[in-house]
Motif scaffolding. Structure first.
Motif, PDB file in Angstrom:
ATOM      1  N   ASN A 145       0.830  -1.212   0.000  1.00  0.00           N
ATOM      2  CA  ASN A 145       0.000   0.000   0.000  1.00  0.00           C
ATOM      3  C   ASN A 145       0.861   1.258   0.000  1.00  0.00           C
ATOM      4  OD1 ASN A 145      -2.266  -1.550  -0.024  1.00  0.00           O
ATOM      5  ND2 ASN A 145      -2.757  -1.305   2.147  1.00  0.00           N
ATOM      6  N   LEU A 146       1.960   1.227   0.743  1.00  0.00           N
ATOM      7  CA  LEU A 146       2.850   2.393   0.767  1.00  0.00           C
ATOM      8  C   LEU A 146       3.374   2.676  -0.649  1.00  0.00           C
ATOM      9  CD1 LEU A 146       4.443   4.573   2.245  1.00  0.00           C
ATOM     10  CD2 LEU A 146       6.173   2.855   2.808  1.00  0.00           C
ATOM     11  N   ALA A 275      -2.127   7.822   3.929  1.00  0.00           N
ATOM     12  CA  ALA A 275      -1.603   7.026   5.042  1.00  0.00           C
ATOM     13  C   ALA A 275      -1.793   5.549   4.747  1.00  0.00           C
ATOM     14  CB  ALA A 275      -2.311   7.390   6.350  1.00  0.00           C
ATOM     15  N   CYS A 276      -0.984   4.738   5.403  1.00  0.00           N
ATOM     16  CA  CYS A 276      -1.158   3.298   5.311  1.00  0.00           C
ATOM     17  C   CYS A 276      -0.888   2.690   6.686  1.00  0.00           C
ATOM     18  CB  CYS A 276      -0.240   2.697   4.259  1.00  0.00           C
ATOM     19  SG  CYS A 276       1.479   3.189   4.438  1.00  0.00           S
ATOM     20  N   TRP A 277      -1.386   1.490   6.900  1.00  0.00           N
ATOM     21  CA  TRP A 277      -1.183   0.814   8.190  1.00  0.00           C
ATOM     22  C   TRP A 277      -1.457  -0.663   7.997  1.00  0.00           C
ATOM     23  CZ3 TRP A 277      -5.160   3.948   6.795  1.00  0.00           C
ATOM     24  CH2 TRP A 277      -6.463   3.421   6.828  1.00  0.00           C
ATOM     25  N   GLY A 288      -1.731 -12.606   7.463  1.00  0.00           N
ATOM     26  CA  GLY A 288      -2.487 -12.357   6.242  1.00  0.00           C
ATOM     27  C   GLY A 288      -3.599 -11.335   6.394  1.00  0.00           C
ATOM     28  N   GLY A 289      -3.745 -10.732   7.579  1.00  0.00           N
ATOM     29  CA  GLY A 289      -4.786  -9.721   7.783  1.00  0.00           C
ATOM     30  C   GLY A 289      -4.609  -8.561   6.809  1.00  0.00           C
ATOM     31  N   LEU A 290      -5.733  -7.995   6.350  1.00  0.00           N
ATOM     32  CA  LEU A 290      -5.674  -6.917   5.363  1.00  0.00           C
ATOM     33  C   LEU A 290      -5.041  -5.653   5.947  1.00  0.00           C
ATOM     34  CD1 LEU A 290      -9.250  -7.141   3.795  1.00  0.00           C
ATOM     35  CD2 LEU A 290      -7.085  -7.763   2.711  1.00  0.00           C
ATOM     36  N   ALA A 291      -4.232  -4.977   5.142  1.00  0.00           N
ATOM     37  CA  ALA A 291      -3.686  -3.681   5.541  1.00  0.00           C
ATOM     38  C   ALA A 291      -4.617  -2.574   5.054  1.00  0.00           C
ATOM     39  CB  ALA A 291      -2.284  -3.508   4.958  1.00  0.00           C
TER      40      ALA A 291
END
Ligand SMILES: *Cc1c(COP(=O)(O)O)cnc(C)c1O
Length: 324
Positions: A145-146, A275-277, A288-291
């Motif tokens: 995502n970054l 922003a991303c996280w 594997g949790g979504l970012a």
């Protein structure tokens, strides 16, 4: 155990809260009593029951003296994988069952259609980061995502080609910035601007951050900071850094890996550009949790996704198959 109730919320820093509790209990801040008391008062303590807590004896042996212990671990590793919620098994079984019984229909059928799996948590996540629902997407991993966000926001010109970040940023972020510069044919020496703590200090002073933005801002295309520094735990003043960057014409983005679910965030109101996280630190998701990714809605017309597939395309027509 004392039974007086305390309202801890308006008291400020964790250290001052601990000191106040210790003085009310007439003990030292490091005494077990303080921790037990805070546990007792914790409005979320019932949630502990919802998680599996590993036993010391089931871990790979490190210290032989501990191996026999049948005790719960004290689990501090929420930074890379949280404790397993007890309901996970039930949820996974439901999805496996749906796959067995309905096959491909599972994409759009049942209470959690797979193709739309991100959508049922968007609203909850928007609350956590202080964004409007349409400003965030849940997808990929954080570093991906970054990169996607940088591809849209980092458009270097000869006069404005630098990325400003903290020295000792998280390694993955550091590499991402280096490779973004290389991607645009820029050198890290000239275009990667890192701000260091003062000699003998661990954290960055706000005045120094503002000074470098003031001094270098005209040549900075993107300011990329963490919300909470992963190593020092420093919480940066996100709205002030954003405002200072905007005054110099920079885009300002944040990596919120250690901030999401940990501190209060108001990305929209603070006018953070992007922003991303990730969700596997303070948000306690599993492997594997979504970012997450966020873009302020003021950019919806001007900033376009640089790379498009199903999910970068117009939502309503993405599956129409009319482009052949
Ligand atoms: C944990 C963390 C990451 C991890 O990125 P992944 O792509 O999920 O591996 C990135 N940046 C920061 C600041 C982190 O703390």
């Amino acid at each position: 155990m004392n039974n007086f109730q305390m309202d801890l919320s308006p008291l400020g820093s964790p250290a001052s809260i601990i000191e106040m509790v210790a003085s009310q209990l007439a003990c030292r801040p490091v005494d077990e009593q303080v921790a037990l008391h805070l546990d007792e008062e914790d409005g979320l303590k019932h949630l502990r029951q919802c998680f599996h807590i590993p036993k010391v004896k089931d871990l790979p042996p490190t210290n032989p003296a501990l191996v026999k212990a049948n005790e719960n671990c004290i689990y501090f590793a929420g930074n890379s994988l949280g404790l397993q919620p007890k309901k996970i098994k039930t949820y996974l079984d439901e999805e496996l069952d749906k796959w067995a019984k309905a096959g491909v229909h599972g994409h759009f059928y049942g209470k959690r259609p797979w193709a739309l799996a991100d959508e049922c948590i968007v609203e909850l996540m928007a609350d956590i980061v202080g964004a409007h629902k349409g400003e965030i997407a849940l997808m990929n991993g954080l570093t991906v995502n970054l990169h996607l966000l940088m591809l849209s926001f980092f458009k270097p010109t000869p006069d404005r080609h630098k990325i400003l970040l903290e020295a000792k940023a998280f390694p993955s972020d550091h590499y991402a910035v280096e490779s973004q510069l290389q991607f645009h044919g820029l050198s890290t020496e000239k275009s990667m601007l890192m701000i260091q703590p003062r000699e003998g200090e661990e954290t960055l002073r706000m005045e120094d951050i503002l000074a470098i933005i003031e001094k270098e801002g005209d040549s900075v295309a993107v300011i990329l900071f963490s919300g909470v520094q992963y190593y020092t735990g420093q919480l940066f003043d996100i709205p002030r850094i954003t405002k200072a960057g905007h005054e110099k014409g920079c885009f300002v983005g944040f990596d919120l890996a250690h901030a999401a679910g940990n501190v209060e965030l108001h990305l929209h109101d603070w006018e953070v550009d992007f922003a991303c996280w990730c969700s596997y630190k303070y948000l306690n998701s599993g492997a594997g949790g979504l970012a997450g990714a966020y873009i302020h809605e003021k950019h919806f017309q001007s900033v376009k996704p640089a790379l498009i597939g199903w999910w970068g395309h117009e939502y309503k027509t993405r599956f129409h198959m009319e482009n052949m």
